[in-house]
Scaffold this motif. Structure first.
Motif, short mmCIF file in Angstrom:
data_model
loop_
_atom_site.label_atom_id
_atom_site.label_comp_id
_atom_site.label_asym_id
_atom_site.label_seq_id
_atom_site.Cartn_x
_atom_site.Cartn_y
_atom_site.Cartn_z
N ALA A 11 0.83 -1.20 0.00
CA ALA A 11 0.00 0.00 0.00
C ALA A 11 0.87 1.26 0.00
CB ALA A 11 -0.93 -0.01 1.21
N GLN A 12 1.95 1.23 0.75
CA GLN A 12 2.87 2.37 0.80
C GLN A 12 3.50 2.60 -0.58
OE1 GLN A 12 3.33 4.31 3.57
NE2 GLN A 12 4.52 5.68 2.28
N MET A 13 3.89 1.52 -1.25
CA MET A 13 4.47 1.64 -2.58
C MET A 13 3.46 2.23 -3.56
SD MET A 13 6.64 -1.90 -2.75
CE MET A 13 7.33 -1.63 -4.38
N LEU A 14 2.20 1.84 -3.43
CA LEU A 14 1.15 2.39 -4.29
C LEU A 14 0.99 3.88 -4.03
CD1 LEU A 14 -1.17 1.94 -6.32
CD2 LEU A 14 -2.63 1.41 -4.35
N ARG A 15 0.93 4.27 -2.76
CA ARG A 15 0.79 5.69 -2.41
C ARG A 15 1.97 6.52 -2.90
NH1 ARG A 15 -1.47 3.45 2.32
NH2 ARG A 15 0.52 3.50 3.40
N ASN A 16 3.16 5.94 -2.87
CA ASN A 16 4.37 6.67 -3.29
C ASN A 16 4.56 6.70 -4.80
OD1 ASN A 16 5.02 7.19 -0.64
ND2 ASN A 16 6.46 5.50 -0.46
N GLY A 17 3.65 6.06 -5.53
CA GLY A 17 3.75 6.05 -6.97
C GLY A 17 4.77 5.07 -7.51
N GLN A 18 5.20 4.13 -6.67
CA GLN A 18 6.19 3.14 -7.10
C GLN A 18 5.57 2.00 -7.88
OE1 GLN A 18 7.68 2.64 -3.05
NE2 GLN A 18 9.70 3.27 -3.78
N MET A 19 4.24 1.91 -7.86
CA MET A 19 3.55 0.89 -8.66
C MET A 19 2.17 1.42 -9.01
SD MET A 19 2.37 -2.11 -5.94
CE MET A 19 3.97 -2.81 -5.86
N THR A 20 1.61 0.86 -10.08
CA THR A 20 0.27 1.25 -10.50
C THR A 20 -0.76 0.46 -9.71
OG1 THR A 20 0.11 -0.45 -12.20
CG2 THR A 20 1.12 1.66 -12.85
N LEU A 21 -2.01 0.88 -9.81
CA LEU A 21 -3.08 0.15 -9.13
C LEU A 21 -3.17 -1.29 -9.65
CD1 LEU A 21 -5.40 0.12 -7.14
CD2 LEU A 21 -6.88 1.04 -8.94
N GLY A 22 -2.98 -1.47 -10.94
CA GLY A 22 -3.01 -2.81 -11.52
C GLY A 22 -1.91 -3.69 -10.96
N GLN A 23 -0.70 -3.13 -10.84
CA GLN A 23 0.42 -3.88 -10.25
C GLN A 23 0.12 -4.21 -8.79
OE1 GLN A 23 3.37 -0.89 -11.16
NE2 GLN A 23 4.46 -2.30 -12.50
N TYR A 24 -0.46 -3.26 -8.07
CA TYR A 24 -0.80 -3.47 -6.67
C TYR A 24 -1.77 -4.63 -6.53
CZ TYR A 24 -3.09 -2.72 -2.17
OH TYR A 24 -3.62 -2.90 -0.92
N GLU A 25 -2.80 -4.64 -7.37
CA GLU A 25 -3.81 -5.70 -7.28
C GLU A 25 -3.20 -7.08 -7.56
OE1 GLU A 25 -6.76 -4.22 -9.97
OE2 GLU A 25 -7.69 -2.98 -8.42
N VAL A 26 -2.30 -7.14 -8.55
CA VAL A 26 -1.64 -8.41 -8.87
C VAL A 26 -0.77 -8.86 -7.70
CG1 VAL A 26 0.11 -9.49 -10.35
CG2 VAL A 26 -1.71 -8.12 -11.37
N GLU A 27 0.01 -7.93 -7.17
CA GLU A 27 0.89 -8.26 -6.04
C GLU A 27 0.09 -8.67 -4.81
OE1 GLU A 27 4.17 -8.60 -5.95
OE2 GLU A 27 4.33 -8.08 -8.05
N LEU A 28 -1.03 -8.00 -4.58
CA LEU A 28 -1.87 -8.33 -3.42
C LEU A 28 -2.45 -9.74 -3.57
CD1 LEU A 28 -3.03 -7.38 -0.75
CD2 LEU A 28 -4.93 -6.35 -2.02
N GLU A 29 -2.90 -10.09 -4.76
CA GLU A 29 -3.42 -11.44 -4.98
C GLU A 29 -2.33 -12.49 -4.77
OE1 GLU A 29 -6.58 -12.56 -5.33
OE2 GLU A 29 -7.03 -10.48 -4.88
N ALA A 30 -1.12 -12.19 -5.26
CA ALA A 30 0.00 -13.11 -5.07
C ALA A 30 0.32 -13.26 -3.58
CB ALA A 30 1.23 -12.62 -5.83
#
Length: 50
Positions: A11-30
């Motif tokens: 979540a912190q990486m998403l907020r900091n712009g280090q990943m997109t929402l799509g990348q976040y969702e994939v990483e969260l599922e993994a």
């Protein structure tokens, strides 16, 4: 690292712009899958039906 800590880090990486929402969702599922697998493995070692 616990599941909660890893989720917070994503979540912190998403907020900091280090990943997109799509990348976040994939990483969260993994992460959820890996956490579920580790919990299942722990249950099997303890003799509990998963």
């Amino acid at each position: 690292m616990s599941f909660f800590d890893a989720k917070q880090q994503l979540a912190q990486m998403l907020r900091n712009g280090q990943m997109t929402l799509g990348q976040y969702e994939v990483e969260l599922e993994a992460l959820k899958y890996a956490h579920g697998e580790s919990m299942s493995s722990a249950d099997q070692r303890q003799g509990v039906a998963a």
